[in-house]
Enzyme design. Structure first.
Site, PDB file in Angstrom:
ATOM      1  N   TYR A 174       0.849  -1.195   0.000  1.00  0.00           N
ATOM      2  CA  TYR A 174       0.000   0.000   0.000  1.00  0.00           C
ATOM      3  C   TYR A 174       0.885   1.245   0.000  1.00  0.00           C
ATOM      4  O   TYR A 174       1.873   1.290   0.728  1.00  0.00           O
ATOM      5  CB  TYR A 174      -0.891   0.029   1.248  1.00  0.00           C
ATOM      6  CG  TYR A 174      -2.340  -0.242   0.928  1.00  0.00           C
ATOM      7  CD1 TYR A 174      -3.018   0.565   0.019  1.00  0.00           C
ATOM      8  CD2 TYR A 174      -3.027  -1.291   1.528  1.00  0.00           C
ATOM      9  CE1 TYR A 174      -4.340   0.325  -0.286  1.00  0.00           C
ATOM     10  CE2 TYR A 174      -4.350  -1.538   1.223  1.00  0.00           C
ATOM     11  CZ  TYR A 174      -5.008  -0.729   0.316  1.00  0.00           C
ATOM     12  OH  TYR A 174      -6.308  -0.959   0.014  1.00  0.00           O
ATOM     13  N   ASP A 214      -7.207  13.827 -24.513  1.00  0.00           N
ATOM     14  CA  ASP A 214      -7.183  12.412 -24.111  1.00  0.00           C
ATOM     15  C   ASP A 214      -6.579  11.636 -25.278  1.00  0.00           C
ATOM     16  O   ASP A 214      -7.241  11.407 -26.299  1.00  0.00           O
ATOM     17  CB  ASP A 214      -8.616  11.946 -23.817  1.00  0.00           C
ATOM     18  CG  ASP A 214      -8.678  10.467 -23.456  1.00  0.00           C
ATOM     19  OD1 ASP A 214      -7.669   9.751 -23.655  1.00  0.00           O
ATOM     20  OD2 ASP A 214      -9.746  10.021 -22.992  1.00  0.00           O
ATOM     21  N   THR A 272      -4.284   6.287 -21.439  1.00  0.00           N
ATOM     22  CA  THR A 272      -4.090   4.955 -20.878  1.00  0.00           C
ATOM     23  C   THR A 272      -2.702   4.493 -21.295  1.00  0.00           C
ATOM     24  O   THR A 272      -2.082   5.058 -22.199  1.00  0.00           O
ATOM     25  CB  THR A 272      -5.140   3.960 -21.400  1.00  0.00           C
ATOM     26  OG1 THR A 272      -5.210   4.091 -22.811  1.00  0.00           O
ATOM     27  CG2 THR A 272      -6.496   4.204 -20.792  1.00  0.00           C
ATOM     28  N   GLU A 332      -0.479   4.844  -0.293  1.00  0.00           N
ATOM     29  CA  GLU A 332      -1.262   6.082  -0.427  1.00  0.00           C
ATOM     30  C   GLU A 332      -0.363   7.305  -0.307  1.00  0.00           C
ATOM     31  O   GLU A 332       0.504   7.352   0.571  1.00  0.00           O
ATOM     32  CB  GLU A 332      -2.331   6.178   0.674  1.00  0.00           C
ATOM     33  CG  GLU A 332      -3.610   5.469   0.324  1.00  0.00           C
ATOM     34  CD  GLU A 332      -3.736   4.192   1.107  1.00  0.00           C
ATOM     35  OE1 GLU A 332      -2.688   3.605   1.442  1.00  0.00           O
ATOM     36  OE2 GLU A 332      -4.881   3.780   1.369  1.00  0.00           O
ATOM     37  N   ARG A 360      -2.312  -2.259 -17.967  1.00  0.00           N
ATOM     38  CA  ARG A 360      -3.475  -1.407 -17.782  1.00  0.00           C
ATOM     39  C   ARG A 360      -3.139  -0.322 -16.762  1.00  0.00           C
ATOM     40  O   ARG A 360      -2.585  -0.601 -15.703  1.00  0.00           O
ATOM     41  CB  ARG A 360      -4.676  -2.231 -17.308  1.00  0.00           C
ATOM     42  CG  ARG A 360      -4.925  -3.451 -18.145  1.00  0.00           C
ATOM     43  CD  ARG A 360      -6.278  -4.031 -17.938  1.00  0.00           C
ATOM     44  NE  ARG A 360      -7.230  -3.375 -18.802  1.00  0.00           N
ATOM     45  CZ  ARG A 360      -7.331  -3.615 -20.116  1.00  0.00           C
ATOM     46  NH1 ARG A 360      -6.538  -4.480 -20.707  1.00  0.00           N
ATOM     47  NH2 ARG A 360      -8.217  -2.983 -20.836  1.00  0.00           N
ATOM     48  N   LYS A 406      -2.681   0.699 -24.584  1.00  0.00           N
ATOM     49  CA  LYS A 406      -3.125   0.596 -25.980  1.00  0.00           C
ATOM     50  C   LYS A 406      -1.884   0.652 -26.882  1.00  0.00           C
ATOM     51  O   LYS A 406      -1.083  -0.281 -26.858  1.00  0.00           O
ATOM     52  CB  LYS A 406      -4.147   1.690 -26.282  1.00  0.00           C
ATOM     53  CG  LYS A 406      -5.411   1.556 -25.421  1.00  0.00           C
ATOM     54  CD  LYS A 406      -6.465   2.561 -25.779  1.00  0.00           C
ATOM     55  CE  LYS A 406      -7.763   2.336 -25.031  1.00  0.00           C
ATOM     56  NZ  LYS A 406      -7.844   3.061 -23.757  1.00  0.00           N
TER      57      LYS A 406
HETATM   58  N1  DSN Z   1     -12.460   0.529 -24.093  1.00  0.00           N
HETATM   59  C1  DSN Z   1     -11.610   1.514 -24.708  1.00  0.00           C
HETATM   60  C2  DSN Z   1     -11.526   1.306 -26.171  1.00  0.00           C
HETATM   61  O1  DSN Z   1     -11.711   0.177 -26.589  1.00  0.00           O
HETATM   62  O2  DSN Z   1     -11.261   2.225 -26.897  1.00  0.00           O
HETATM   63  C3  DSN Z   1     -12.050   2.891 -24.391  1.00  0.00           C
HETATM   64  O3  DSN Z   1     -12.365   2.989 -23.048  1.00  0.00           O
END
Ligand code: DSN
Length: 442
Positions: free
Chosen positions: A45, A191, A217, A47, A226, A220
């Site tokens: 943990y 974003d 994120t 925090e 993640r 991707k």
């Molecule tokens: N689930 C993501 C995507 O597939 O683009 C977006 O949140």
């Protein structure tokens, strides 16, 4: 290892090996990222932030988080990074919490134009329910309508303009959006969850000089675990010297508790990998591959939203083929090809049974595939869809929503037992085995 869990993990590993993965938001992480994810950091943990923790025992947690922060700042050329958001939606939520009061006006791209739920999708999301959400969109040609966006911004004076999306395949003019935000005194949050890898590799212009805040994120095109980053820029800090500290506070205590340190360790690994020339080569190939997919579909007479792509993804309108996105995605899964159904601009159907499918090249490119293989993949998709429409009833439009649940259940049953689709699936698995993933993992 737990026998049942191990069995399921093995099956998932086999599935990932045997199927062709075209969901543009998915990818394969490196073995080093996997190793960090499975590390003992999951036990801790932490925090707070490095050197300002609420719990003891965070000597190494501080080191790992500082490393991830340092790499994020270098990669995106920003003075500040927060690496604790558990994923993209919590990151965006934290930015809203940091900057706005309930009822303030925000402006983002609509879901059907390729935006994201957290960009103010009305009624059913927090961003659309707790804020006065105004949505811009694309022109009938499928490109962001910047003229209308500017008019809307001047009319509604949003406090925050969000750029970026999850199903928009064209280059985004962050500079122009930044100018519009300035004209109306709004914050500009970019974003870049989908295109972060492209921004790093410079195949898409960076929003850093034109946005106050950037979220992304990490799993991707960045090819990490993640998680998410929230970055603030010089532009943002000049406007609001407290911006970075507002973001940190919005994560903890605002919206999260302890960070997932094992993910942060994995993020540090991925951000290190993204600094390499090999990563730039990888991203260049991602874009070449998605353009190659587009070219085959265009030759085969498909409707592609906006007529093509500048990025890693493309959106196909399959409705002209007398099939909807739901049925197309299921038929493709039975042929070993994984895509996601997707709403398209001006869709007359619903998000659950939409007109489109969304395809992307990042995962296949991670397996080493090039343009030649894209030709094969697009041909398999075309063959599967044509066969499905020819041999099964894919007209579900008994009401305006086209739900027709009984008929859809019959369709799914047929797919399950269809021998031709099984043949395609086998052929696909043979093809995929030539591009191994995790060869040394069971
Ligand atoms: N689930 C993501 C995507 O597939 O683009 C977006 O949140």
């Amino acid at each position: 290892m737990d026998k049942n869990v191990n069995r399921i993990i093995k099956m998932e590993t086999r599935r990932q090996r045997a199927e062709l993965q075209l969901i543009p938001s998915e990818n394969y992480v490196s073995k080093n990222v996997l190793r960090a994810l499975g590390s003992v950091f999951t036990n801790k943990y932490a925090e707070g932030y490095p050197e300002k923790r609420y719990y003891q025992g965070n000597k190494y947690a501080d080191q790992i988080e500082k490393l991830a922060i340092q790499r994020a700042k270098i990669l995106f050329d920003t003075p500040f990074a927060n690496v604790q958001a558990n994923s993209g939606s919590p990151a965006n939520l934290a930015v809203l919490f940091a900057l706005l009061d309930v009822g303030d006006t925000i402006m983002g791209m609509s879901l059907s134009s390729g935006g994201h739920l957290t960009h103010g999708h009305p009624k059913v999301t927090l961003s659309g329910k707790f804020f006065n959400s105004i949505q811009y969109g694309v022109s009938p040609e499928g490109f962001i309508d910047y003229k209308v966006m500017r008019e809307m911004a001047h009319q509604h004076k949003p406090k925050l303009i969000i750029s970026g999306g999850s199903a928009y395949s064209r280059t985004i003019d962050f500079k122009l959006i930044g100018e519009i935000a300035k004209e109306v005194g709004a914050y500009h949050m970019a974003d870049i969850s989908h295109i972060a890898g492209l921004v790093v590799a410079k195949t898409h212009p960076s929003p850093t000089p034109f946005a106050d805040i950037i979220t992304t994120t990490t799993h991707k095109t960045l090819r990490g675990p993640r998680g998410a980053l929230i970055l603030t820029t010089d532009a943002g800090t000049n406007k609001d010297p407290e911006l970075a500290s507002k973001i940190d506070k919005a994560i903890i205590p605002g919206t999260q508790g302890g960070p997932h340190l094992n993910n942060i360790a994995g993020i540090a690994v991925a951000l290190g990998e993204a600094q390499s020339p090999q990563f730039t080569e990888y991203i260049n190939q991602v874009v070449l591959n998605s353009k190659a997919l587009c070219n085959v579909f265009i030759k085969k007479g498909y409707t592609i939203i906006s007529g093509g792509t500048d990025t890693h993804l493309l959106l196909l309108d399959v409705s002209a083929k007398n099939i909807d996105g739901w049925a197309a995605a299921w038929a493709l899964e039975y042929a070993g090809v994984i895509v996601n159904r997707n709403i398209i601009p001006f869709d007359t159907k619903t998000p659950f049974y939409p007109s489109g499918i969304r395809l992307g090249s990042p995962a296949l490119t991670s397996r080493g595939m090039k343009e030649e293989q894209m030709e094969y993949v697009a041909t398999i998709i075309d063959k599967t869809l044509n066969y499905t429409v020819r041999s099964m009833d894919t007209n579900f439009s008994n009401n305006s929503k086209g739900e027709n649940k009984e008929k859809r259940a019959v369709f799914l049953k047929k797919l399950k037992t269809d021998t031709y689709l099984k043949e395609i699936k086998k052929e696909v698995a043979d093809f995929a085995s030539r591009f191994p993933i995790y060869p040394t993992i069971e």
